[in-house]
Design a protein around this motif. Sequence first.
Motif, mmCIF file in Angstrom:
data_model
loop_
_atom_site.group_PDB
_atom_site.id
_atom_site.type_symbol
_atom_site.label_atom_id
_atom_site.label_comp_id
_atom_site.label_asym_id
_atom_site.label_seq_id
_atom_site.Cartn_x
_atom_site.Cartn_y
_atom_site.Cartn_z
ATOM 1 N N ALA A 111 0.844 -1.204 0.000
ATOM 2 C CA ALA A 111 0.000 0.000 0.000
ATOM 3 C C ALA A 111 0.880 1.256 0.000
ATOM 4 C CB ALA A 111 -0.921 -0.009 1.217
ATOM 5 N N ALA A 112 1.945 1.241 0.804
ATOM 6 C CA ALA A 112 2.824 2.410 0.915
ATOM 7 C C ALA A 112 3.522 2.678 -0.420
ATOM 8 C CB ALA A 112 3.859 2.185 2.019
ATOM 9 N N GLU A 113 3.989 1.604 -1.083
ATOM 10 C CA GLU A 113 4.638 1.766 -2.388
ATOM 11 C C GLU A 113 3.698 2.477 -3.356
ATOM 12 O OE1 GLU A 113 7.827 -1.966 -2.522
ATOM 13 O OE2 GLU A 113 6.287 -1.814 -4.055
ATOM 14 N N ALA A 114 2.445 2.023 -3.383
ATOM 15 C CA ALA A 114 1.476 2.633 -4.302
ATOM 16 C C ALA A 114 1.253 4.110 -3.952
ATOM 17 C CB ALA A 114 0.160 1.855 -4.246
ATOM 18 N N CYS A 115 1.117 4.412 -2.664
ATOM 19 C CA CYS A 115 0.885 5.807 -2.250
ATOM 20 C C CYS A 115 2.087 6.692 -2.568
ATOM 21 C CB CYS A 115 0.603 5.891 -0.748
ATOM 22 S SG CYS A 115 -0.975 5.181 -0.276
ATOM 23 N N PHE A 116 3.294 6.214 -2.266
ATOM 24 C CA PHE A 116 4.496 7.009 -2.532
ATOM 25 C C PHE A 116 4.661 7.255 -4.033
ATOM 26 C CE2 PHE A 116 6.605 5.150 1.528
ATOM 27 C CZ PHE A 116 6.010 6.123 2.310
ATOM 28 N N CYS A 117 4.363 6.217 -4.848
ATOM 29 C CA CYS A 117 4.494 6.373 -6.297
ATOM 30 C C CYS A 117 3.546 7.453 -6.808
ATOM 31 C CB CYS A 117 4.195 5.066 -7.023
ATOM 32 S SG CYS A 117 5.542 3.886 -6.867
ATOM 33 N N GLU A 118 2.342 7.476 -6.263
ATOM 34 C CA GLU A 118 1.360 8.450 -6.742
ATOM 35 C C GLU A 118 1.622 9.856 -6.226
ATOM 36 O OE1 GLU A 118 -2.655 7.160 -5.927
ATOM 37 O OE2 GLU A 118 -2.297 5.323 -7.072
ATOM 38 N N ASP A 119 1.955 9.956 -4.932
ATOM 39 C CA ASP A 119 1.985 11.290 -4.318
ATOM 40 C C ASP A 119 3.337 11.697 -3.760
ATOM 41 O OD1 ASP A 119 -0.777 11.677 -4.747
ATOM 42 O OD2 ASP A 119 -1.198 10.337 -3.091
ATOM 43 N N GLY A 120 4.333 10.826 -3.902
ATOM 44 C CA GLY A 120 5.634 11.166 -3.342
ATOM 45 C C GLY A 120 5.674 10.875 -1.854
ATOM 46 N N ARG A 154 6.533 12.786 0.703
ATOM 47 C CA ARG A 154 5.911 13.793 1.574
ATOM 48 C C ARG A 154 4.418 13.923 1.337
ATOM 49 N NH1 ARG A 154 10.014 18.373 3.554
ATOM 50 N NH2 ARG A 154 11.842 17.026 3.539
ATOM 51 N N GLY A 155 4.004 13.647 0.085
ATOM 52 C CA GLY A 155 2.586 13.805 -0.256
ATOM 53 C C GLY A 155 1.706 12.716 0.353
ATOM 54 N N ALA A 156 2.294 11.552 0.627
ATOM 55 C CA ALA A 156 1.507 10.425 1.150
ATOM 56 C C ALA A 156 1.619 10.389 2.666
ATOM 57 C CB ALA A 156 2.024 9.127 0.549
ATOM 58 N N SER A 157 0.474 10.434 3.360
ATOM 59 C CA SER A 157 0.481 10.404 4.832
ATOM 60 C C SER A 157 0.261 8.973 5.325
ATOM 61 C CB SER A 157 -0.630 11.297 5.369
ATOM 62 O OG SER A 157 -1.886 10.730 5.033
ATOM 63 N N MET A 158 0.535 8.764 6.616
ATOM 64 C CA MET A 158 0.259 7.463 7.225
ATOM 65 C C MET A 158 -1.240 7.147 7.093
ATOM 66 S SD MET A 158 2.891 5.736 8.324
ATOM 67 C CE MET A 158 3.270 4.923 9.891
ATOM 68 N N ALA A 159 -2.088 8.187 7.159
ATOM 69 C CA ALA A 159 -3.534 7.969 7.005
ATOM 70 C C ALA A 159 -3.856 7.446 5.599
ATOM 71 C CB ALA A 159 -4.291 9.271 7.282
ATOM 72 N N ASP A 160 -3.196 8.040 4.569
ATOM 73 C CA ASP A 160 -3.403 7.551 3.192
ATOM 74 C C ASP A 160 -3.001 6.083 3.075
ATOM 75 O OD1 ASP A 160 -4.113 10.117 2.310
ATOM 76 O OD2 ASP A 160 -2.025 10.650 1.879
ATOM 77 N N ILE A 161 -1.837 5.796 3.661
ATOM 78 C CA ILE A 161 -1.305 4.428 3.547
ATOM 79 C C ILE A 161 -2.241 3.440 4.243
ATOM 80 C CG2 ILE A 161 0.640 2.911 4.170
ATOM 81 C CD1 ILE A 161 2.442 5.468 3.946
ATOM 82 N N SER A 162 -2.725 3.815 5.424
ATOM 83 C CA SER A 162 -3.594 2.889 6.151
ATOM 84 C C SER A 162 -4.914 2.695 5.401
ATOM 85 C CB SER A 162 -3.845 3.376 7.579
ATOM 86 O OG SER A 162 -4.411 4.656 7.573
ATOM 87 N N ARG A 163 -5.458 3.790 4.819
ATOM 88 C CA ARG A 163 -6.699 3.668 4.048
ATOM 89 C C ARG A 163 -6.486 2.653 2.917
ATOM 90 N NH1 ARG A 163 -7.197 8.811 2.401
ATOM 91 N NH2 ARG A 163 -7.346 9.473 4.555
ATOM 92 N N ARG A 164 -5.366 2.825 2.194
ATOM 93 C CA ARG A 164 -5.043 1.942 1.077
ATOM 94 C C ARG A 164 -4.861 0.494 1.515
ATOM 95 N NH1 ARG A 164 -3.338 4.465 -4.109
ATOM 96 N NH2 ARG A 164 -2.906 2.727 -5.475
ATOM 97 N N GLY A 204 -6.291 -0.825 3.991
ATOM 98 C CA GLY A 204 -7.505 -1.321 4.627
ATOM 99 C C GLY A 204 -7.331 -1.586 6.115
ATOM 100 N N MET A 205 -6.533 -0.745 6.776
ATOM 101 C CA MET A 205 -6.311 -0.885 8.230
ATOM 102 C C MET A 205 -6.528 0.474 8.883
ATOM 103 S SD MET A 205 -2.646 -2.748 8.445
ATOM 104 C CE MET A 205 -2.272 -4.215 7.512
ATOM 105 N N SER A 206 -6.639 0.477 10.192
ATOM 106 C CA SER A 206 -6.660 1.752 10.903
ATOM 107 C C SER A 206 -5.228 2.273 11.007
ATOM 108 C CB SER A 206 -7.234 1.560 12.302
ATOM 109 O OG SER A 206 -6.297 0.850 13.088
ATOM 110 N N THR A 207 -5.087 3.600 11.168
ATOM 111 C CA THR A 207 -3.747 4.177 11.279
ATOM 112 C C THR A 207 -3.017 3.606 12.493
ATOM 113 O OG1 THR A 207 -4.673 6.166 10.296
ATOM 114 C CG2 THR A 207 -2.472 6.361 11.221
ATOM 115 N N GLY A 208 -3.759 3.427 13.591
ATOM 116 C CA GLY A 208 -3.144 2.867 14.803
ATOM 117 C C GLY A 208 -2.583 1.475 14.556
ATOM 118 N N HIS A 209 -3.322 0.722 13.775
ATOM 119 C CA HIS A 209 -2.924 -0.637 13.440
ATOM 120 C C HIS A 209 -1.588 -0.636 12.669
ATOM 121 C CE1 HIS A 209 -4.688 -4.798 12.123
ATOM 122 N NE2 HIS A 209 -3.559 -4.898 12.790
ATOM 123 N N ILE A 210 -1.447 0.338 11.742
ATOM 124 C CA ILE A 210 -0.204 0.426 10.956
ATOM 125 C C ILE A 210 0.996 0.703 11.856
ATOM 126 C CG2 ILE A 210 1.040 1.980 9.407
ATOM 127 C CD1 ILE A 210 -0.860 1.589 7.406
#
Lengths: 205, 205
Positions: free
Chosen positions: B24-33, B35-45, B47-53
């Motif tokens: 999920a993080a790879e996909a987010c970083f590729c799309e938004d860089g 700095r552009g990708a937050s832990m919240a974006d990564i967790s959404r992608r 399918g987990m809660s941010t706390g879980h990540i």
Amino acid sequence: MDAIRHRRQNPARTELRRQQVLTAAEACFCEDGFRGASMADISRRAGMSTGHIYHYFRSKEAIVEAIVERDEESGLQLIERLKGSDNILETMIERVDDCMVDRPDITKAALLLEIKAEASRNPVMAEIVRDCHNRIREQIEDILKAGQAQGSVSREIDVTAIAVFLITLWDGITVRLAIDEDVDRNAMVATIRQAYDRMLRPGKA
Amino acid sequence: MDAIRHRRQNPARTELRRQQVLTAAEACFCEDGFRGASMADISRRAGMSTGHIYHYFRSKEAIVEAIVERDEESGLQLIERLKGSDNILETMIERVDDCMVDRPDITKAALLLEIKAEASRNPVMAEIVRDCHNRIREQIEDILKAGQAQGSVSREIDVTAIAVFLITLWDGITVRLAIDEDVDRNAMVATIRQAYDRMLRPGKA
């Protein structure tokens, strides 16, 4: 009004302002990345209003285009200096350290890397970077052909493939300079010279 | 409670979750860089809660570290396969296209570039990238020394300088793959093979 019109028509002043924006933008992009730095950040750094900046550049992409062109210009100047040489390969080998020393300082190398990273996901920037790459490739091809004509560069090489290889190698050097301050530049210069010699010299290549 | 404790202690499940976050993080970083990708974006992608990540990775930098290590792992596997060869140089030359084909697809190349761009202004990430670089450099040095011992690699080369050169060249190839989809991979493979041959073969180097 006349004074304003006069200022707007003064090309030296316009150029000075453009350079001022570019320098501010380079600093902002280096610190915060292309996406992290806004036009407002750049204008603050340049000491201008945001509206004023749009007078010189219509977008952040246009600023990047100008930064890439400024870098391309210094690359083309290096190639230009080879044109007068009566032994192009020797001059290429000699000048490797100029390329390392003159060109990408760490901050600049990092910025170019940032631009290329952004280009990988931004089609407008990818086109800017690709166009620049193609212009430089053509210039390198011409220099290699001139070297072949004078006999200093092997006639056996594929000039396009070698030109792409050289650009690829220098992209890698930019990466290394950007992330590793302690890289042994002298060892690197020596190895690149070997590569030029072994891949381009008649009788070897 | 027991069920939760049980899940936490299941290493296969933990590993699966970690891989899920990395993908999920790879996909987010590729799309938004980075700095552009937050832990919240990564967790959404993912399918987990941010706390879980945060249970699996303490920061975005820790995620990057794992991504770099996953890439390093595939690089080290390529080097590992060379160890059994009775002609290390020939096998290196043969395997150039595996390195181009197996390893960085465009998206992955772009991500690695993004990570290196960020490393140029983020000391924690610079250290991650530099440590990885040093481990790979040492492995390449060992392979080159093994090649020298068996007589397939020239004894005249400076193994450290050549190892740095090879990493630099492959960094450049990553840049090229990331920004230029139309690059002629076959021509590139041929030129890299030439470079290996001319710089490493006994009698040439």
